[in-house]
Enzyme design. Structure first.
Site, PDB file in Angstrom:
ATOM      1  N   THR A   1       1.625  -8.291  12.157  1.00  0.00           N
ATOM      2  CA  THR A   1       2.547  -7.730  11.201  1.00  0.00           C
ATOM      3  C   THR A   1       1.831  -6.740  10.345  1.00  0.00           C
ATOM      4  O   THR A   1       2.334  -5.765  10.079  1.00  0.00           O
ATOM      5  CB  THR A   1       3.123  -8.778  10.248  1.00  0.00           C
TER       6      THR A   1
ATOM      7  N   THR B   1       0.868  -1.191   0.000  1.00  0.00           N
ATOM      8  CA  THR B   1       0.000   0.000   0.000  1.00  0.00           C
ATOM      9  C   THR B   1       0.903   1.239   0.000  1.00  0.00           C
ATOM     10  O   THR B   1       1.349   1.677  -1.035  1.00  0.00           O
ATOM     11  CB  THR B   1      -0.976  -0.011   1.183  1.00  0.00           C
TER      12      THR B   1
ATOM     13  N   ASN C   1      -0.339  10.572   5.894  1.00  0.00           N
ATOM     14  CA  ASN C   1      -1.587  10.194   6.555  1.00  0.00           C
ATOM     15  C   ASN C   1      -2.620  11.304   6.598  1.00  0.00           C
ATOM     16  O   ASN C   1      -3.809  11.039   6.789  1.00  0.00           O
ATOM     17  CB  ASN C   1      -1.271   9.682   7.962  1.00  0.00           C
TER      18      ASN C   1
ATOM     19  N   GLU D   1       6.159   4.718   7.352  1.00  0.00           N
ATOM     20  CA  GLU D   1       5.718   5.860   6.546  1.00  0.00           C
ATOM     21  C   GLU D   1       6.512   7.114   6.904  1.00  0.00           C
ATOM     22  O   GLU D   1       6.530   7.554   8.053  1.00  0.00           O
ATOM     23  CB  GLU D   1       4.227   6.089   6.753  1.00  0.00           C
TER      24      GLU D   1
ATOM     25  N   LYS E   1       4.082  -6.978   3.796  1.00  0.00           N
ATOM     26  CA  LYS E   1       3.807  -5.576   3.535  1.00  0.00           C
ATOM     27  C   LYS E   1       3.532  -4.918   4.874  1.00  0.00           C
ATOM     28  O   LYS E   1       3.046  -5.529   5.818  1.00  0.00           O
ATOM     29  CB  LYS E   1       2.628  -5.400   2.577  1.00  0.00           C
TER      30      LYS E   1
ATOM     31  N   THR F   1      -7.064  11.016  -0.150  1.00  0.00           N
ATOM     32  CA  THR F   1      -7.190  11.978  -1.238  1.00  0.00           C
ATOM     33  C   THR F   1      -5.991  11.961  -2.167  1.00  0.00           C
ATOM     34  O   THR F   1      -6.007  12.597  -3.191  1.00  0.00           O
ATOM     35  CB  THR F   1      -7.352  13.400  -0.656  1.00  0.00           C
TER      36      THR F   1
END
Length: 416
Positions: free
Chosen positions: A204, A167, A411, A289, A193, A416
């Site tokens: 995970t 993702t 985030n 991230e 992932k 969007t």
């Protein structure tokens, strides 16, 4: 059930050579991925098929709002048993989607089972992506039609599988290990992932580890549960646990080697499973991230493993520690404050803390250090904090990452 014989003792794990970034599928597995239109351009449907029935061991999220695929596989599969395939979509979590989501999950499972000649309960399904949006099941079913028409299920493309489950990840996460048992090469290969919504409490995100050894489910599950506790349960990016987390271990026996806890090679095999899972966990934390640094926290000298985990979790979850690491600031007070808030039992005068190799705190006070030396260490891509609790002989290892503007940016605009 194997019980304590399958519990991993990290101190006893034998070293194993790992290969990262290159897919080495164990014998008897087929994996691949494709784009079906859930995402704009990137691959979003992946599969694993075993040519002979495999034993599977499954652990899933403890979030109180499990996604429809999690609810379904708990119902149809449980914790361990025979499996023939795995089907995963990314870009949509099919979570908090009500009865329609459950219906779509069943269709996704049943139709893939038909495609590979299996029964529904022999198929694990998973979804990952945006929560609360209806699953575009028609796109997945169209993908099944394409697979049936072009025979892609017979093609080996594990890199495509690794890409199809991502993702917000920036890289695929692939790890393999090989070991010789009774003159036969046994392979353990893992794919995962995970980048955000990462918090240990199973979990995970999504992880699939395969081996061509033969292991009975009653032996496989306690081994896998123990491995998860010491790997995927010890990572954190942001303290949020997903609705969709799962970790699956498959053993199809294609190598012709039967393993059990009383086999002389069991420690080596268990060590290989642990090593693959640990490296996947590190890769997930490093790819957090917006992250620029991997944070490794090693806690030693704790009165219990539970206390060691409390301290490790407190440090990797602390926003103040994570931002200090990002800023390359040797703000040791934030580390000590996190230890003090951890809930672990210890004598405050016996704790010591190191950043890298530099002892910065001991016996209740900070120690002089050369700021520029520690700052130079913090400028690297991996930062290790070591805490000796001075209370016993238990330890644990945790992985996290720094907290940056990039995390907020990703985030703030996820939908969007």
């Amino acid at each position: 059930m194997a019980g304590v014989d399958s519990i991993i003792n990290v101190k006893d794990v034998l070293p194993v050579e790992l290969v990262t970034g290159e897919a080495h599928l164990p014998k008897g597995y087929i994996a691949g991925g494709m784009h079906v239109g859930i995402k704009r351009k990137k691959k979003d449907l992946g599969w694993i098929v075993t040519e002979t029935s495999a034993e599977g061991a499954l652990v899933t999220t403890q979030n109180k709002y499990p996604a429809a695929p999690i609810v379904l596989i708990r119902e149809t599969f449980g914790r361990f048993g025979p499996l023939k395939g795995v089907i995963v979509n990314s870009g949509n979590a099919n979570a908090l989607t009500g009865s329609d989501g459950m219906r779509d999950a069943r269709v996704m499972q049943e139709k893939f089972a038909e495609l590979i000649g299996a029964r529904a309960h022999e198929v694990i399904i998973a979804s990952t992506g945006v929560i609360g949006v209806p699953l575009p099941i028609e796109k997945i079913l169209h993908g099944y039609d394409l697979l049936r028409e072009d025979g892609a299920l017979s093609h080996h493309d594990p890199e495509a599988f690794a890409a199809s489950i991502l993702t917000t990840d920036t890289v695929s996460k692939i790890v393999s290990a090989k070991l010789a048992i009774d003159g036969t090469v046994v392979t353990v290969s893992g794919y995962a992932k995970g980048s955000g919504m990462i918090q240990p409490n199973m979990a995970t995100m999504l992880a699939y580890v395969m081996t061509d050894a033969e292991v009975k489910g009653a032996d496989l599950y306690p081994l896998w549960k123990s491995v998860i506790q010491k790997t995927f349960n010890r990572i954190s990016v942001d303290g949020d646990e997903s609705t969709n987390d799962m970790a699956l271990l498959l053993a199809n026996g294609a190598a012709g080697v039967l393993l059990a806890p009383d086999h002389p090679a069991w420690p080596a095999f268990a060590g290989a499973v642990y090593a693959v899972a640990r490296e996947l966990a590190r890769m997930i934390a490093r790819d957090g991230e917006g992250a620029t640094k991997l944070l490794e926290v090693v806690v030693t000298g704790a009165a219990s493993e539970v206390d060691a985990d409390k301290v490790g979790r407190a440090i990797v979850n602390s926003p103040l520690v994570k931002t200090a690491i990002y800023g390359e600031d040797a703000n040791w007070g934030r580390i000590v404050a996190a230890i003090g808030n951890s809930g672990a039992a210890f004598d405050t005068q016996k704790v010591s803390v190191r950043i890298g190799d530099v002892l910065i705190f001991n016996a209740g006070v900070g120690l002089p250090f050369v700021e520029s030396d520690v700052q130079a260490y913090l400028s690297g891509s991996t930062v290790r904090i070591t805490v000796d609790m001075g209370a016993g002989d238990h330890e644990s290892e945790w992985f996290g990452c720094d907290l940056t503007e990039g995390y907020v940016r990703i985030n703030a605009h996820y939908r969007t």
